[in-house]
Write an enzyme that holds these catalytic residues in place. Sequence first.
Site, PDB file in Angstrom:
ATOM      1  CG  ASP A   1      20.262  64.880  37.837  1.00 31.72           C
ATOM      2  OD1 ASP A   1      20.163  63.955  37.013  1.00 31.72           O
ATOM      3  OD2 ASP A   1      20.378  64.671  39.059  1.00 31.72           O
TER       4      ASP A   1
ATOM      5  CG  HIS B   1      21.486  59.126  45.967  1.00 34.53           C
ATOM      6  ND1 HIS B   1      22.466  58.613  45.162  1.00 34.53           N
ATOM      7  CD2 HIS B   1      21.172  60.351  45.449  1.00 34.53           C
ATOM      8  CE1 HIS B   1      22.746  59.475  44.191  1.00 34.53           C
ATOM      9  NE2 HIS B   1      21.973  60.536  44.341  1.00 34.53           N
TER      10      HIS B   1
ATOM     11  CG  HIS C   1      23.896  62.820  41.318  1.00 35.61           C
ATOM     12  ND1 HIS C   1      22.852  63.630  40.922  1.00 35.61           N
ATOM     13  CD2 HIS C   1      24.910  63.648  41.661  1.00 35.61           C
ATOM     14  CE1 HIS C   1      23.221  64.903  41.025  1.00 35.61           C
ATOM     15  NE2 HIS C   1      24.465  64.924  41.464  1.00 35.61           N
TER      16      HIS C   1
ATOM     17  CG  ASP D   1      19.884  61.157  38.915  1.00 33.88           C
ATOM     18  OD1 ASP D   1      18.807  61.744  39.118  1.00 33.88           O
ATOM     19  OD2 ASP D   1      20.976  61.541  39.392  1.00 33.88           O
TER      20      ASP D   1
END
Length: 307
Positions: free
Chosen positions: A244, A126, A165, A163
């Site tokens: 995740d 990120h 996200h 991931d």
Amino acid sequence: MVSALISHPDCRLHEMGPSHPECPQRIDVINDRLLAMRLLDVLAQYDPPEVTDAQLLRVHTRDYLDWLVQRVPETGLFDIDLDTKMNSKTLAAARLAAGAAILATDLVIGRRAENAFCNVRPPGHHATANQSMGFCFYNNVAVGAAHALAEHHLERVAILDFDVHHGNGTDVIFEHEPRVLVCSLFQKDLYPFSEGHGHTAAGVNIALPAFSSSEDMRTAVEQTWLPPLNDFKPEMVFVSAGFDAHAQDDISDLRFSDADFNWLTEQVLAVAATHSRGRLVSVLEGGYDLVSLARCAANHVRALAGV
């Protein structure tokens, strides 16, 4: 040729509070599982060096690096945002995490390892050129990919991010870099709330609605990722390995199984085998249910090691 495992105990020293999901135990449970599976016996293990400022400056701005240093607290926590905090050891841990991606790149390109997995934290995908967010400070996988371009003179590098996200920082860092193709798979309408399914300036996104099935994910990878990857023919593959999206991880609403992560690992290995002479570096991103994280990450490493 062996697979490499790169980790460091000081990655545990970064903490963001006793109830924070991005906790030091994430490193421990993966290493413990690798030990229980006797995988440590077949892996070449390395401690990473600290990344240098010159290596960080390939993907981050000087002002941002200085801003982070100036905000390291002597005690307690400094709040970057609601979810991202620094303690006195955060940047030391982050320098080791980014340094692991550098070492992994050198080992794989130098043919001292077939591939490598970096069991490090804090995560990185990120982090943009000038902003920390989403538990991330330095963009580890971007640092590794930029090193491959600058020091090893590769002309085509792919970054595959599964991931849950979106790896928004990686996307932004490389949006004007034609030598890098970024493929990201993530849950739609989840942090950092990126929009769009399909082609982006940096590559291609798969944005899966909540509760998508395994079949939905696998079909999307085959139809959306694989054609541009095969056209691009990367000379090296980097993986932002987040676990995740697992059904046991309550941070998201995707319901991947162990078998889905095994399948994703097979796909990235196949891309590397077809186009990159097997050269692959995988860097840990998310995964916050410790039980499923340990299991899936260890299976990922086992597949990399071919055992």
